[in-house]
Scaffold this motif. Sequence first.
Motif, mmCIF file in Angstrom:
data_model
loop_
_atom_site.group_PDB
_atom_site.id
_atom_site.type_symbol
_atom_site.label_atom_id
_atom_site.label_comp_id
_atom_site.label_asym_id
_atom_site.label_seq_id
_atom_site.Cartn_x
_atom_site.Cartn_y
_atom_site.Cartn_z
ATOM 1 N N ARG A 1 1.472 -1.562 0.290
ATOM 2 C CA ARG A 1 -0.055 -0.060 0.169
ATOM 3 C C ARG A 1 0.746 1.188 -0.273
ATOM 4 N N ASP A 2 0.560 2.535 -0.357
ATOM 5 C CA ASP A 2 1.049 3.711 -0.089
ATOM 6 C C ASP A 2 1.074 4.450 1.090
ATOM 7 N N GLY A 3 2.205 4.701 1.946
ATOM 8 C CA GLY A 3 1.484 4.976 3.195
ATOM 9 C C GLY A 3 3.484 5.549 4.037
ATOM 10 N N THR A 4 3.664 5.722 5.235
ATOM 11 C CA THR A 4 4.866 6.339 5.382
ATOM 12 C C THR A 4 5.265 5.021 6.253
ATOM 13 N N ILE A 5 6.509 4.659 7.014
ATOM 14 C CA ILE A 5 6.924 3.675 7.063
ATOM 15 C C ILE A 5 7.250 4.019 8.694
ATOM 16 N N LYS A 6 6.790 3.862 9.691
ATOM 17 C CA LYS A 6 6.916 3.971 11.293
ATOM 18 C C LYS A 6 7.214 3.060 11.637
ATOM 19 N N LYS A 7 7.683 1.720 11.705
ATOM 20 C CA LYS A 7 8.457 0.521 12.657
ATOM 21 C C LYS A 7 9.147 0.434 11.737
ATOM 22 N N VAL A 8 10.587 -0.290 11.200
ATOM 23 C CA VAL A 8 11.115 -1.206 10.268
ATOM 24 C C VAL A 8 11.811 -2.432 11.414
ATOM 25 N N PHE A 9 10.985 -3.341 11.250
ATOM 26 C CA PHE A 9 11.213 -4.687 12.762
ATOM 27 C C PHE A 9 12.509 -5.258 12.756
ATOM 28 N N TYR A 10 13.327 -5.831 11.277
ATOM 29 C CA TYR A 10 13.987 -6.149 11.231
ATOM 30 C C TYR A 10 15.004 -5.181 10.028
ATOM 31 N N GLN A 11 16.583 -5.917 10.970
ATOM 32 C CA GLN A 11 17.561 -5.684 9.993
ATOM 33 C C GLN A 11 18.440 -5.814 9.071
ATOM 34 N N GLU A 12 19.590 -5.834 8.339
ATOM 35 C CA GLU A 12 19.587 -6.834 7.906
ATOM 36 C C GLU A 12 20.904 -7.790 8.564
ATOM 37 N N GLY A 13 20.830 -9.373 7.953
ATOM 38 C CA GLY A 13 20.771 -10.285 8.090
ATOM 39 C C GLY A 13 20.644 -11.147 9.406
ATOM 40 N N SER A 14 19.252 -10.477 10.399
ATOM 41 C CA SER A 14 18.210 -10.947 10.951
ATOM 42 C C SER A 14 17.633 -11.909 10.143
ATOM 43 N N GLN A 15 17.179 -13.017 11.197
ATOM 44 C CA GLN A 15 16.380 -13.662 10.811
ATOM 45 C C GLN A 15 14.660 -13.193 11.002
ATOM 46 N N ALA A 16 13.763 -13.014 9.287
ATOM 47 C CA ALA A 16 12.246 -13.817 9.917
ATOM 48 C C ALA A 16 11.715 -14.597 10.088
ATOM 49 N N ASN A 17 10.979 -15.117 11.225
ATOM 50 C CA ASN A 17 10.122 -16.593 10.688
ATOM 51 C C ASN A 17 8.462 -15.881 9.601
ATOM 52 N N ARG A 18 8.676 -16.904 9.247
ATOM 53 C CA ARG A 18 6.871 -16.823 8.225
ATOM 54 C C ARG A 18 5.801 -16.255 8.895
ATOM 55 N N HIS A 19 5.166 -15.200 8.032
ATOM 56 C CA HIS A 19 3.405 -14.667 8.404
ATOM 57 C C HIS A 19 3.681 -13.988 9.340
ATOM 58 N N THR A 20 5.609 -13.354 9.787
ATOM 59 C CA THR A 20 5.470 -12.214 11.193
ATOM 60 C C THR A 20 5.905 -11.107 10.144
ATOM 61 N N PRO A 21 5.182 -9.648 10.570
ATOM 62 C CA PRO A 21 5.324 -8.264 9.988
ATOM 63 C C PRO A 21 6.306 -8.230 9.927
ATOM 64 N N LEU A 22 6.793 -6.956 8.497
ATOM 65 C CA LEU A 22 7.950 -6.635 8.663
ATOM 66 C C LEU A 22 8.367 -5.166 8.558
ATOM 67 N N VAL A 23 7.090 -4.814 7.978
ATOM 68 C CA VAL A 23 7.749 -2.667 8.325
ATOM 69 C C VAL A 23 6.084 -2.970 9.506
ATOM 70 N N LYS A 24 5.934 -1.531 9.468
ATOM 71 C CA LYS A 24 4.589 -1.019 10.155
ATOM 72 C C LYS A 24 4.095 0.519 10.225
ATOM 73 N N PHE A 25 3.074 0.400 8.769
ATOM 74 C CA PHE A 25 2.634 2.040 8.712
ATOM 75 C C PHE A 25 1.940 2.599 9.488
ATOM 76 N N GLU A 26 2.660 4.263 9.287
ATOM 77 C CA GLU A 26 1.572 5.014 10.935
ATOM 78 C C GLU A 26 0.102 5.506 10.261
ATOM 79 N N GLU A 27 -0.118 5.175 8.872
ATOM 80 C CA GLU A 27 -1.523 4.931 8.195
ATOM 81 C C GLU A 27 -2.081 3.369 9.414
#
Length: 608
Positions: free
Chosen positions: A573-599
Amino acid sequence: MGLEAKNHEVCNNHRLMKLTLLALLPPSRATFLWRRLSKWPRFLLHSTSKCIMAAAGVPVVEGYHGEEQSDQLLKEHARRIGYPVMIKAVRGGGGKGMRIIRSEEEFQEQLESARREAKKSFNDDTVLIEKFVDTPRHIEVQVFGDHHGNAVYLFERDCSVQRRHQKIIEEAPAPDIKPEVRKKLGEAAVRAAKAVNYVGAGTVEFIMDSKHNFYFMEMNTRLQVEHPVTEMITGTDLVEWQLRIAAGEKIPLSQEEITLQGHAFEARIYAEDPNNNFMPLAGPLVHLSTPQADCSTRIETGVRQGDEVSVHYDPMIAKLVVWAADRQAALMKLRHSLHQYNIVGLHTNIDFLLSLCGHPEFEAGNVHTNFIPQHHRELLPSWKAAAKEWLCQAALGLILQEKATTDAFGLQTQDQFSPFSLCNGRRLNVEYIRNMTLRDGKNNVTIAVTYNHDGSYSMQIEDKTFHVHGKLSSEGGCTYLKCSVNGVASKAKLIILENTVYLFSLEGSIKFDIPVPKYLSSVSSEGPQGGAIAPMTGTIEKVFVKVGDKVKAGDSLMVMIAMKMEHTIKSPRDGTIKKVFYQEGSQANRHTPLVKFEEEETDKRETE
């Protein structure tokens, strides 16, 4: 040995060159020469293969294989060759580091993506550029060479049907190939092998256009995943050939003694979700049953029921290989065997393979590398409600399993009058009607079941009534449901695990969920809302956004590496990034949110 002579001894990658040297020279000499040649620029080694092939009379595709790797130079060569072009990792294989570029506007992004994937897969981000032949066929020829200067071909394989540039169905021989073309292919492949004094098993790969013109693409210096189809049509054991040739023996058969008999298919069974862009998946093999292996059916696998498909490796579960006297018979055998390959616990591509090998164009042999995108709508149709007959079978299976459980309880307690060992629905002077609910996709379907005195059932779904009766049987450790629905008999494998009913038959397969009350559900069925979600478990390779960035729908947010593949996560979607949950090199599990939008916060307040 001078530089020019050395150029004619090397091949399209380091592995082929090393094998050639070890095969032709004494160990001490081969080791010395290998150390010398390893210091050459790798593009000199790779581009040499094209020169060798052209000199040997093998058709080659126009391209750029030079040492200079600047973005601008690569873009200029792509423009010179003419779009569409293909970027390929020099050390590539299995579609890794490969991208098709159809216009100059997308060149830079695809180049960077190919380099990242190549670096991750091969620790080498050098690439080459070649002309892309639109809707080509991928034809490869099995060759063998020995220490005595002999080389033969064992006919061709068609590996055209692919997704993500990876093969999923291979067949031998290639359909709709005339004998004279088949001979030209084989002879060109032998010339390619002899040009580098090749020893052992190898595969010379060609692309073929609609007029059956073919061009050298690359040579793989090993037995391929799909080598069993060649063994099936030639009656050979290519692994045995490898060992004999390595021991210094001659090739077991001459070219005239190698004959082509029948037709063979190989279907690769993957843990993946075809409806989600063939996304690789990991998870447990809760149930695994296969067709019976015999002289014309091979099952090559490394897993058993109860094993786990890991995120750390390729998601291939097995290779199913079949042979018959002709292509039509082999295709029928492949479909029959796929129906018998039943897996529960994770998504697989089995149903997709059935759809694929049942497509009229595939049956006719009209295959090419763009086959799946071209027929995507027919191969992956949109969801539609299950036939009511399937719902009746699932309901009957639940009732009969319930009866089997209570019968077993009665035998254990030895109390024939216990009300807990009865489930026949018998009532005095009243008809027993039981409502059952099954979830078909996202829809809950109510089935009104009437228990008849003769042991049969009347099932009403919406405004239609079905007369149903049947029984359970055990065969080979599996439970089968033999039943009749409105007089039509059927037999299906029945698997009931936790809150899901699975039915597998020669007519197809289906599953229905049993709705669970929310107060009994430990995990909400609703996933994270709003922001981009990790499609699978993997490592975050690159992050393109930071807090405060404004993005539009479709913008690249992150690159994830999982199961040897690169996945670009796009903004939903269109929006403004409020939070980035992961950094480069980190492990993310399936179906977990990667970013959060202010909207998302605004949307939440508006909803409340």
